[in-house]
Scaffold this motif. Structure first.
Motif, PDB file in Angstrom:
ATOM      1  N   PRO A 263      26.622 -12.519 -19.810  1.00  0.00           N
ATOM      2  CA  PRO A 263      27.779 -11.698 -19.393  1.00  0.00           C
ATOM      3  C   PRO A 263      29.081 -12.146 -20.040  1.00  0.00           C
ATOM      4  N   LEU A 264      29.191 -13.441 -20.357  1.00  0.00           N
ATOM      5  CA  LEU A 264      30.403 -13.934 -21.022  1.00  0.00           C
ATOM      6  C   LEU A 264      30.548 -13.322 -22.413  1.00  0.00           C
ATOM      7  N   VAL A 265      29.438 -13.258 -23.147  1.00  0.00           N
ATOM      8  CA  VAL A 265      29.466 -12.642 -24.478  1.00  0.00           C
ATOM      9  C   VAL A 265      29.806 -11.169 -24.378  1.00  0.00           C
ATOM     10  N   ALA A 266      29.317 -10.500 -23.333  1.00  0.00           N
ATOM     11  CA  ALA A 266      29.637  -9.080 -23.144  1.00  0.00           C
ATOM     12  C   ALA A 266      31.133  -8.877 -22.914  1.00  0.00           C
ATOM     13  N   LYS A 267      31.759  -9.778 -22.134  1.00  0.00           N
ATOM     14  CA  LYS A 267      33.203  -9.682 -21.916  1.00  0.00           C
ATOM     15  C   LYS A 267      33.983  -9.930 -23.205  1.00  0.00           C
ATOM     16  N   VAL A 268      33.495 -10.898 -24.000  1.00  0.00           N
ATOM     17  CA  VAL A 268      34.156 -11.179 -25.279  1.00  0.00           C
ATOM     18  C   VAL A 268      34.056  -9.971 -26.212  1.00  0.00           C
ATOM     19  N   GLN A 269      32.905  -9.323 -26.237  1.00  0.00           N
ATOM     20  CA  GLN A 269      32.735  -8.137 -27.069  1.00  0.00           C
ATOM     21  C   GLN A 269      33.663  -7.017 -26.623  1.00  0.00           C
ATOM     22  N   TYR A 270      33.832  -6.855 -25.328  1.00  0.00           N
ATOM     23  CA  TYR A 270      34.746  -5.821 -24.821  1.00  0.00           C
ATOM     24  C   TYR A 270      36.188  -6.128 -25.228  1.00  0.00           C
ATOM     25  N   GLY A 271      36.579  -7.400 -25.123  1.00  0.00           N
ATOM     26  CA  GLY A 271      37.926  -7.778 -25.541  1.00  0.00           C
ATOM     27  C   GLY A 271      38.136  -7.596 -27.037  1.00  0.00           C
ATOM     28  N   MET A 272      37.097  -7.845 -27.840  1.00  0.00           N
ATOM     29  CA  MET A 272      37.215  -7.672 -29.280  1.00  0.00           C
ATOM     30  C   MET A 272      37.383  -6.205 -29.650  1.00  0.00           C
ATOM     31  N   LYS A 273      36.750  -5.314 -28.897  1.00  0.00           N
ATOM     32  CA  LYS A 273      36.928  -3.881 -29.171  1.00  0.00           C
ATOM     33  C   LYS A 273      38.387  -3.471 -28.992  1.00  0.00           C
ATOM     34  N   ILE A 274      39.020  -3.985 -27.937  1.00  0.00           N
ATOM     35  CA  ILE A 274      40.441  -3.686 -27.724  1.00  0.00           C
ATOM     36  C   ILE A 274      41.287  -4.287 -28.844  1.00  0.00           C
TER      37      ILE A 274
ATOM     38  N   PHE B  95      19.908 -15.157 -25.657  1.00  0.00           N
ATOM     39  CA  PHE B  95      21.079 -15.637 -24.912  1.00  0.00           C
ATOM     40  C   PHE B  95      22.298 -14.757 -25.179  1.00  0.00           C
ATOM     41  N   ILE B  96      22.513 -14.407 -26.447  1.00  0.00           N
ATOM     42  CA  ILE B  96      23.685 -13.595 -26.788  1.00  0.00           C
ATOM     43  C   ILE B  96      23.596 -12.214 -26.152  1.00  0.00           C
ATOM     44  N   SER B  97      22.419 -11.583 -26.215  1.00  0.00           N
ATOM     45  CA  SER B  97      22.274 -10.230 -25.686  1.00  0.00           C
ATOM     46  C   SER B  97      22.298 -10.170 -24.165  1.00  0.00           C
ATOM     47  N   GLY B  98      21.976 -11.294 -23.500  1.00  0.00           N
ATOM     48  CA  GLY B  98      21.919 -11.277 -22.042  1.00  0.00           C
ATOM     49  C   GLY B  98      23.057 -12.002 -21.349  1.00  0.00           C
TER      50      GLY B  98
ATOM     51  N   ILE C  48      30.373  -4.273 -40.386  1.00  0.00           N
ATOM     52  CA  ILE C  48      29.204  -4.923 -40.995  1.00  0.00           C
ATOM     53  C   ILE C  48      28.531  -5.872 -39.996  1.00  0.00           C
ATOM     54  N   LEU C  49      29.333  -6.628 -39.243  1.00  0.00           N
ATOM     55  CA  LEU C  49      28.774  -7.553 -38.254  1.00  0.00           C
ATOM     56  C   LEU C  49      28.010  -6.805 -37.172  1.00  0.00           C
ATOM     57  N   ASN C  50      28.571  -5.708 -36.706  1.00  0.00           N
ATOM     58  CA  ASN C  50      27.914  -4.931 -35.655  1.00  0.00           C
ATOM     59  C   ASN C  50      26.565  -4.397 -36.132  1.00  0.00           C
ATOM     60  N   ARG C  51      26.547  -3.855 -37.352  1.00  0.00           N
ATOM     61  CA  ARG C  51      25.302  -3.314 -37.889  1.00  0.00           C
ATOM     62  C   ARG C  51      24.290  -4.421 -38.157  1.00  0.00           C
ATOM     63  N   THR C  52      24.742  -5.548 -38.690  1.00  0.00           N
ATOM     64  CA  THR C  52      23.833  -6.669 -38.957  1.00  0.00           C
ATOM     65  C   THR C  52      23.215  -7.202 -37.669  1.00  0.00           C
ATOM     66  N   TYR C  53      24.029  -7.313 -36.620  1.00  0.00           N
ATOM     67  CA  TYR C  53      23.531  -7.794 -35.325  1.00  0.00           C
ATOM     68  C   TYR C  53      22.456  -6.852 -34.771  1.00  0.00           C
TER      69      TYR C  53
ATOM     70  N   LYS D 211      11.533  -8.805 -23.462  1.00  0.00           N
ATOM     71  CA  LYS D 211      12.139  -7.720 -22.702  1.00  0.00           C
ATOM     72  C   LYS D 211      13.633  -7.608 -23.002  1.00  0.00           C
ATOM     73  N   LYS D 212      14.313  -8.748 -23.068  1.00  0.00           N
ATOM     74  CA  LYS D 212      15.749  -8.717 -23.345  1.00  0.00           C
ATOM     75  C   LYS D 212      16.029  -8.223 -24.753  1.00  0.00           C
ATOM     76  N   LEU D 213      15.222  -8.662 -25.697  1.00  0.00           N
ATOM     77  CA  LEU D 213      15.416  -8.196 -27.058  1.00  0.00           C
ATOM     78  C   LEU D 213      15.130  -6.706 -27.172  1.00  0.00           C
ATOM     79  N   ALA D 214      14.129  -6.248 -26.433  1.00  0.00           N
ATOM     80  CA  ALA D 214      13.822  -4.821 -26.458  1.00  0.00           C
ATOM     81  C   ALA D 214      14.958  -4.002 -25.868  1.00  0.00           C
ATOM     82  N   ASP D 215      15.517  -4.504 -24.762  1.00  0.00           N
ATOM     83  CA  ASP D 215      16.653  -3.803 -24.162  1.00  0.00           C
ATOM     84  C   ASP D 215      17.846  -3.776 -25.101  1.00  0.00           C
ATOM     85  N   ALA D 216      18.094  -4.894 -25.768  1.00  0.00           N
ATOM     86  CA  ALA D 216      19.221  -4.926 -26.706  1.00  0.00           C
ATOM     87  C   ALA D 216      18.940  -4.079 -27.930  1.00  0.00           C
ATOM     88  N   GLY D 217      17.681  -4.029 -28.367  1.00  0.00           N
ATOM     89  CA  GLY D 217      17.330  -3.243 -29.539  1.00  0.00           C
ATOM     90  C   GLY D 217      17.389  -1.755 -29.313  1.00  0.00           C
ATOM     91  N   ASP D 218      17.447  -1.324 -28.042  1.00  0.00           N
ATOM     92  CA  ASP D 218      17.565   0.102 -27.751  1.00  0.00           C
ATOM     93  C   ASP D 218      18.850   0.687 -28.276  1.00  0.00           C
TER      94      ASP D 218
END
Length: 210
Positions: free
Chosen positions: A42-53, A37-40, A120-125, A153-160
């Motif tokens: 779109p809301l989590v992806a937007k939150v991650q983009y905002g956190m980078k800023i 759910f987290i890797s797929g 650390i969170l990014n690497r752990t994830y 499939k989703k985990l494989a895509d995220a694991g790339d």
């Protein structure tokens, strides 16, 4: 504490809570569904983009706090060089400098730990995604019918995003390069044979049977 440093502290507490949630043991199926759910999402992806800023602004605050600590250290060194009555007269001013040093160091440690914990969170994830994908492959090889599907499939895509995914892409690229070289080698061989046949014909030498 000012408002933006209060927000940085709240973010640090949220990061610590998220890190604890990542390392808490849970059943494999539940963990797979959660990270799928987290890797797929779109809301989590937007939150991650905002956190980078947000982390870019925190990095600016960290650099500013380091600069303030350095300036306070210079002021303290100058105050120590003063002696006698001048030092007694500057006692209250020195106390103010000590207070500014404390606040500057506090802000520097706060921003620094927040940035460090984000790495650390990014690497752990990423590592958890790689582990889940590898466990899916092991179960699939062992004949577990419940393994695989969309979740895999989703985990494989995220694991790339990890090192294993990059190595696979490099292997695919090398295989394509080898195929291109084989085609070029075959074309050059055919061209060499054609030129050899033309040379024998123009020279008047009968072409030998192969």
């Amino acid at each position: 504490m000012t408002l933006y440093y209060s927000l940085v502290f709240a973010l640090l507490v949220a990061e610590m809570a998220l890190f604890v949630a990542l390392i808490v043991p849970m059943p494999f199926t539940m963990k797979r569904k959660l990270f799928t759910f987290i890797s797929g999402s779109p809301l989590v992806a937007k939150v991650q983009y905002g956190m980078k800023i947000t982390f870019i602004f925190i990095l600016i605050l960290f650099i500013d706090s380091v600069n303030r600590v350095y300036r306070v250290q210079v002021e303290l060194a100058q105050a120590k060089n003063q002696g006698g009555a001048a030092a007694a007269a500057a006692g209250s001013e020195r106390m103010e400098v000590q207070a500014r040093k404390f606040y500057s160091q506090r802000n520097m440690y706060l921003c620094g730990f927040t940035l460090f914990l984000s790495l650390i969170l990014n690497r752990t994830y990423t590592m958890i995604l790689d582990v889940l994908r590898l466990e899916e492959e092991v179960k699939k090889l062992n004949g577990d019918k419940s393994a695989g599907g969309k979740g895999e499939k989703k985990l494989a895509d995220a694991g790339d995003m990890g090192e294993i995914g990059r190595l696979k892409e490099e292997l695919k690229k090398r295989d394509r390069d080898i195929d291109v070289l084989k085609k070029q080698s075959g074309g050059l061989s055919d061209e060499y044979k054609r030129l050899g046949d033309q040379f024998h014909v123009s020279d008047g030498t009968p072409k030998k049977d192969r």
